[in-house]
Write a protein that holds these residues in place. Structure first.
Motif, mmCIF file in Angstrom:
data_model
loop_
_atom_site.group_PDB
_atom_site.id
_atom_site.type_symbol
_atom_site.label_atom_id
_atom_site.label_comp_id
_atom_site.label_asym_id
_atom_site.label_seq_id
_atom_site.Cartn_x
_atom_site.Cartn_y
_atom_site.Cartn_z
ATOM 1 N N ALA A 92 23.644 -42.706 -18.288
ATOM 2 C CA ALA A 92 24.006 -44.065 -18.707
ATOM 3 C C ALA A 92 23.428 -44.348 -20.090
ATOM 4 C CB ALA A 92 23.475 -45.072 -17.703
ATOM 5 N N ARG A 93 24.241 -44.935 -20.947
ATOM 6 C CA ARG A 93 23.791 -45.285 -22.295
ATOM 7 C C ARG A 93 23.102 -46.645 -22.324
ATOM 8 N NH1 ARG A 93 28.709 -43.209 -26.206
ATOM 9 N NH2 ARG A 93 28.931 -41.229 -25.179
ATOM 10 N N SER A 94 23.410 -47.510 -21.367
ATOM 11 C CA SER A 94 22.798 -48.840 -21.324
ATOM 12 C C SER A 94 22.399 -49.163 -19.885
ATOM 13 C CB SER A 94 23.774 -49.896 -21.846
ATOM 14 O OG SER A 94 24.872 -50.006 -20.962
ATOM 15 N N LYS A 95 21.647 -50.233 -19.742
ATOM 16 C CA LYS A 95 21.184 -50.638 -18.415
ATOM 17 C C LYS A 95 22.355 -51.030 -17.511
ATOM 18 C CE LYS A 95 17.145 -52.827 -16.635
ATOM 19 N NZ LYS A 95 15.900 -53.465 -16.980
ATOM 20 N N GLU A 96 23.403 -51.611 -18.098
ATOM 21 C CA GLU A 96 24.564 -52.037 -17.331
ATOM 22 C C GLU A 96 25.366 -50.857 -16.781
ATOM 23 O OE1 GLU A 96 24.111 -53.240 -20.634
ATOM 24 O OE2 GLU A 96 22.960 -54.896 -19.800
ATOM 25 N N GLU A 97 25.291 -49.710 -17.422
ATOM 26 C CA GLU A 97 26.058 -48.532 -17.009
ATOM 27 C C GLU A 97 25.376 -47.734 -15.903
ATOM 28 O OE1 GLU A 97 26.841 -46.077 -20.377
ATOM 29 O OE2 GLU A 97 28.205 -47.513 -21.291
ATOM 30 N N ARG A 98 24.153 -48.038 -15.571
ATOM 31 C CA ARG A 98 23.410 -47.257 -14.575
ATOM 32 C C ARG A 98 24.026 -47.386 -13.188
ATOM 33 N NH1 ARG A 98 17.132 -48.660 -16.103
ATOM 34 N NH2 ARG A 98 17.291 -48.052 -18.283
ATOM 35 N N LYS A 99 24.224 -46.231 -12.554
ATOM 36 C CA LYS A 99 24.747 -46.170 -11.192
ATOM 37 C C LYS A 99 23.900 -45.169 -10.411
ATOM 38 C CE LYS A 99 29.445 -46.877 -12.797
ATOM 39 N NZ LYS A 99 30.724 -46.247 -13.021
ATOM 40 N N PRO A 100 23.658 -45.417 -9.123
ATOM 41 C CA PRO A 100 22.847 -44.471 -8.341
ATOM 42 C C PRO A 100 23.483 -43.092 -8.226
ATOM 43 C CG PRO A 100 23.453 -46.387 -7.002
ATOM 44 C CD PRO A 100 24.039 -46.584 -8.364
ATOM 45 N N TYR A 101 24.805 -43.061 -8.138
ATOM 46 C CA TYR A 101 25.523 -41.784 -8.111
ATOM 47 C C TYR A 101 26.818 -41.935 -8.899
ATOM 48 C CZ TYR A 101 28.169 -44.046 -4.392
ATOM 49 O OH TYR A 101 28.921 -44.924 -3.664
ATOM 50 N N VAL A 102 27.334 -40.803 -9.357
ATOM 51 C CA VAL A 102 28.550 -40.775 -10.162
ATOM 52 C C VAL A 102 29.536 -39.833 -9.489
ATOM 53 C CG1 VAL A 102 29.498 -40.233 -12.429
ATOM 54 C CG2 VAL A 102 27.204 -41.163 -12.242
ATOM 55 N N ARG A 103 30.772 -40.279 -9.369
ATOM 56 C CA ARG A 103 31.818 -39.431 -8.799
ATOM 57 C C ARG A 103 32.571 -38.772 -9.941
ATOM 58 N NH1 ARG A 103 37.086 -41.546 -5.550
ATOM 59 N NH2 ARG A 103 38.235 -39.601 -5.685
ATOM 60 N N LEU A 104 32.637 -37.455 -9.912
ATOM 61 C CA LEU A 104 33.369 -36.690 -10.917
ATOM 62 C C LEU A 104 34.384 -35.824 -10.203
ATOM 63 C CD1 LEU A 104 30.330 -35.695 -13.107
ATOM 64 C CD2 LEU A 104 32.042 -37.411 -13.622
ATOM 65 N N GLY A 105 35.624 -36.063 -10.477
ATOM 66 C CA GLY A 105 36.668 -35.340 -9.785
ATOM 67 C C GLY A 105 36.995 -36.021 -8.472
ATOM 68 N N GLU A 106 37.591 -35.274 -7.585
ATOM 69 C CA GLU A 106 38.063 -35.850 -6.333
ATOM 70 C C GLU A 106 36.953 -36.037 -5.313
ATOM 71 O OE1 GLU A 106 41.339 -34.460 -3.148
ATOM 72 O OE2 GLU A 106 41.909 -34.327 -5.247
ATOM 73 N N SER A 107 36.032 -35.096 -5.215
ATOM 74 C CA SER A 107 35.039 -35.175 -4.150
ATOM 75 C C SER A 107 33.662 -34.648 -4.561
ATOM 76 C CB SER A 107 35.542 -34.402 -2.936
ATOM 77 O OG SER A 107 35.811 -33.061 -3.301
ATOM 78 N N ALA A 108 33.369 -34.630 -5.847
ATOM 79 C CA ALA A 108 32.070 -34.168 -6.332
ATOM 80 C C ALA A 108 31.253 -35.368 -6.814
ATOM 81 C CB ALA A 108 32.244 -33.161 -7.461
ATOM 82 N N TYR A 109 30.056 -35.506 -6.276
ATOM 83 C CA TYR A 109 29.167 -36.612 -6.621
ATOM 84 C C TYR A 109 27.860 -36.052 -7.172
ATOM 85 C CZ TYR A 109 32.355 -39.392 -3.801
ATOM 86 O OH TYR A 109 33.470 -40.018 -3.309
ATOM 87 N N TYR A 110 27.290 -36.771 -8.136
ATOM 88 C CA TYR A 110 26.030 -36.369 -8.753
ATOM 89 C C TYR A 110 25.130 -37.591 -8.896
ATOM 90 C CZ TYR A 110 28.379 -32.046 -10.055
ATOM 91 O OH TYR A 110 29.055 -30.857 -10.022
ATOM 92 N N ASN A 111 23.819 -37.350 -8.966
ATOM 93 C CA ASN A 111 22.877 -38.429 -9.241
ATOM 94 C C ASN A 111 23.181 -39.046 -10.595
ATOM 95 O OD1 ASN A 111 20.711 -36.689 -7.408
ATOM 96 N ND2 ASN A 111 20.418 -38.898 -7.353
ATOM 97 N N GLY A 112 23.065 -40.355 -10.687
ATOM 98 C CA GLY A 112 23.184 -41.024 -11.969
ATOM 99 C C GLY A 112 21.900 -40.857 -12.759
ATOM 100 N N LEU A 113 21.994 -40.711 -14.068
ATOM 101 C CA LEU A 113 20.842 -40.482 -14.935
ATOM 102 C C LEU A 113 20.751 -41.567 -15.999
ATOM 103 C CD1 LEU A 113 21.395 -36.664 -15.529
ATOM 104 C CD2 LEU A 113 19.827 -37.695 -13.899
ATOM 105 N N TYR A 114 19.566 -41.746 -16.548
ATOM 106 C CA TYR A 114 19.358 -42.650 -17.676
ATOM 107 C C TYR A 114 18.141 -42.186 -18.454
ATOM 108 C CZ TYR A 114 15.424 -44.994 -15.359
ATOM 109 O OH TYR A 114 14.219 -45.272 -14.788
ATOM 110 N N ILE A 115 17.924 -42.756 -19.620
ATOM 111 C CA ILE A 115 16.757 -42.434 -20.453
ATOM 112 C C ILE A 115 15.763 -43.575 -20.282
ATOM 113 C CG2 ILE A 115 15.938 -42.002 -22.790
ATOM 114 C CD1 ILE A 115 19.513 -41.459 -22.164
ATOM 115 N N ASP A 116 14.563 -43.256 -19.800
ATOM 116 C CA ASP A 116 13.583 -44.315 -19.553
ATOM 117 C C ASP A 116 12.901 -44.752 -20.851
ATOM 118 O OD1 ASP A 116 11.678 -42.370 -20.138
ATOM 119 O OD2 ASP A 116 10.920 -42.214 -18.099
#
Length: 161
Positions: A92-116
Motif C-alpha cells: 500500500a502506498r497510503s494508509k487508505e490503501e492498506r488491506k489485510p489481504y490482497v486477492r490477485l487473480g481468481e483464487s490467489a490471496y496474499y498478505n497486504g503490505l505497507y511501509i511503516d
C-alpha cells in the motif's frame, strides 16, 4: 558478477484453452449499424495488454523481506522486474490503501503490505493466518501466500474471513 534471476516468469499463452481477455462478445457486434451510429464506441480498444507474465516470485520475495529496509528491498525488486507496478499490488502506498489481504487473480490471496514509520516493510495484519481464510467457491484451489486454504468451502458462510 552473476546476474540474479528475474522476479517474474513467463506463462505459456499458446496452450489450448488459455483465455486472456481477447475481446469476447465485442468481436460479434463491433460492425453492426447501432455501433457505427453511436459515437461513444469510437474509443481506444486497449490493445497493449501485457499477457503471459506471472509475478508470484515477486510476491514471495516481498513477503520474505518483511521487517527489512524498504529502500533496499524496493531497489532490488525494481532491478529484477520489467516494471514497478506489481510491487504496489501488495504494498500500500497510503494508509487508505492498506488491506489485510490482497486477492490477485481468481483464487490467489496474499498478505497486504505497507511501509511503516521506520521505512521498514510490514504486514498490514500480522495476526492473519491461512486458518482464517475460507474459499469463496468449491470449484477452485484457493491459496494464501502460496499455500492451499485449510478451511473447506462452506455454502452457508460463502466467503473469506
Amino acid at each position: 558478477m552473476q546476474r540474479k534471476k528475474p522476479l517474474y516468469r513467463k506463462v505459456n499463452t499458446r496452450t489450448h484453452g488459455v483465455r486472456h481477455g481477447d475481446g469476447g462478445e465485442w468481436r460479434k457486434s463491433r460492425n453492426t449499424k447501432v455501433v457505427k451510429q453511436d459515437l461513444s464506441y469510437n474509443g481506444p480498444m486497449h490493445s497493449h495488454h501485457r499477457h503471459g507474465l506471472d509475478y508470484t516470485p515477486l510476491f514471495r520475495f516481498l513477503l520474505s523481506r518483511v521487517g527489512d529496509d524498504w529502500d533496499k528491498t524496493y531497489s532490488e525488486a525494481v532491478a529484477r522486474i520489467d516494471r514497478s507496478d506489481p510491487i504496489f499490488w501488495l504494498g500500500a502506498r497510503s494508509k487508505e490503501e492498506r488491506k489485510p489481504y490482497v486477492r490477485l487473480g481468481e483464487s490467489a490471496y496474499y498478505n497486504g503490505l505497507y511501509i511503516d514509520e521506520n521505512k521498514r516493510l510490514a504486514l498490514v495484519d500480522p495476526t492473519l493466518t491461512i486458518d482464517d481464510m475460507r474459499p469463496t467457491c468449491g470449484c477452485c484451489s484457493h491459496t494464501f501466500n502460496g499455500e492451499r486454504f485449510t478451511q473447506p468451502y462452506d455454502e452457508t458462510f460463502g466467503g473469506i474471513r
